[in-house]
Design an enzyme around this catalytic site. Sequence first.
Site, short mmCIF file in Angstrom:
data_model
loop_
_atom_site.label_atom_id
_atom_site.label_comp_id
_atom_site.label_asym_id
_atom_site.label_seq_id
_atom_site.Cartn_x
_atom_site.Cartn_y
_atom_site.Cartn_z
CE LYS A 24 -10.33 1.14 3.24
NZ LYS A 24 -9.10 1.70 3.79
CB ALA B 188 -7.01 -2.31 6.21
CD1 TRP C 64 -2.53 1.76 0.46
CD2 TRP C 64 -2.04 1.83 2.65
NE1 TRP C 64 -3.24 2.79 1.02
CE2 TRP C 64 -2.95 2.87 2.35
CE3 TRP C 64 -1.60 1.69 3.96
CZ2 TRP C 64 -3.43 3.74 3.32
CZ3 TRP C 64 -2.07 2.56 4.91
CH2 TRP C 64 -2.97 3.57 4.61
CG ASP D 138 -2.27 -2.87 7.40
OD1 ASP D 138 -3.31 -2.72 8.06
OD2 ASP D 138 -1.92 -2.10 6.49
#
Length: 397
Positions: free
Chosen positions: A246, A213, A130, A211
């Site tokens: 999200k 997300a 990312w 991570d």
Amino acid sequence: MFERLERMPDDPILGLMAAFRADPDTRKVDLGVGVYRNDKGETPVLDAVRKAEAAVLARQTSKTYVAPAGNAGFNQAMEKLVFGEGHPTVKANRVRTIQAPGGCGALRVGAELIRAAYPDAVVHVSTPTWANHVPLLTGSGIKLERYPYYDSATGGVNFSAMMEGLEKLQKGAIVLLHASCHNPTGADLSDQQWRDILALVQRRGLVPYIDMAYQGLGTGIAEDAFGPRLFAAELPEVLVAVSCSKNFGLYRERTGALHVINQTTTGADAILTQLVRIARTIYSMPPDHGAAIVHEILTNDALRGSWTDEVGTMRARIARLRTAAVAQLAKAAPQEDFSFIARQHGMFSFLGVDKDQVRELREKHHVYMTDDSRINIAGLKDDNIAYFADAVAQVVK
Ligand code: LMR
């Protein structure tokens, strides 16, 4: 003084939002920023969020400070969501959690913690990763290096190259892994690959920084957390940065958490004091509203049920769009193979076109994606998939 400062280039992802909004063409297609969209192209407030928000506001009697580590109920509920009910490491009291301003805030607090422990730390990120991982992590002063990950020939993970890269790392090196829905490629690790990485991490004495997300948007709420759950159970030290942007649709409320696993409970207690100090030196305390909403949802059976359904709807829509995009692209550009899109997970895929073709898609066809050709699948709709596929066919021919 400020004359010395030069104008900064636009953010590679957020800059696209402004460019898209400014484009008056009615055919425009936004596949840029990673925001979930429904069939109408909207990002509505989830039903569970609306109801939880009303309950939170009705009950709230004060706006006084909560605590530097945030909402304790939220932190506990997040531990259960991320690691699952009854996880042995949570039960052994070896996890400490701090609420953070979004996944970005969590990632940065984690980076600061690593630097405090180990000023020369090197974090190894996937190639590619990312875009914002780079400034977020290096902004804390730690160094960043890369390991091989994506295989553009297959659209999957080049696992042997990845393992070879990780095998060379020094003891204590930090490895940043995406729990699921890899951003920007959509190429995820299988359960067996997580197990293989675990064995390597144990053998080489590496420290994973995960991570997460997109929990729930890949293959399922539990399935997407396979890696964090396994690593937390088997390793002495793990960091997990989590975003609620999200899966709860709480983007602007900046809601996230950082979980840190330590070998001992006393060590974990010391880490919490470090996390609180770090938060205090950056933003003092996290914003409350989003965390209060998530806490309400996760601790109320009816709201949790409705949220679980809504996450399921998002996940199913993304999967359906992936299949539909492959079918339309096969029709429009039969000489190209885009079938990998249907094998990937989450909101993103690399289309695999070059920068000039990305520019042509934007300028000639009003189809927006980041320069590396990352597309947000959720930005497609039944009524624009064919248009998108034709535009792609025209630039790749
Ligand atoms: C993305 O990757 O598009 C999202 O995570 C939004 C962001 O902050 O970059």
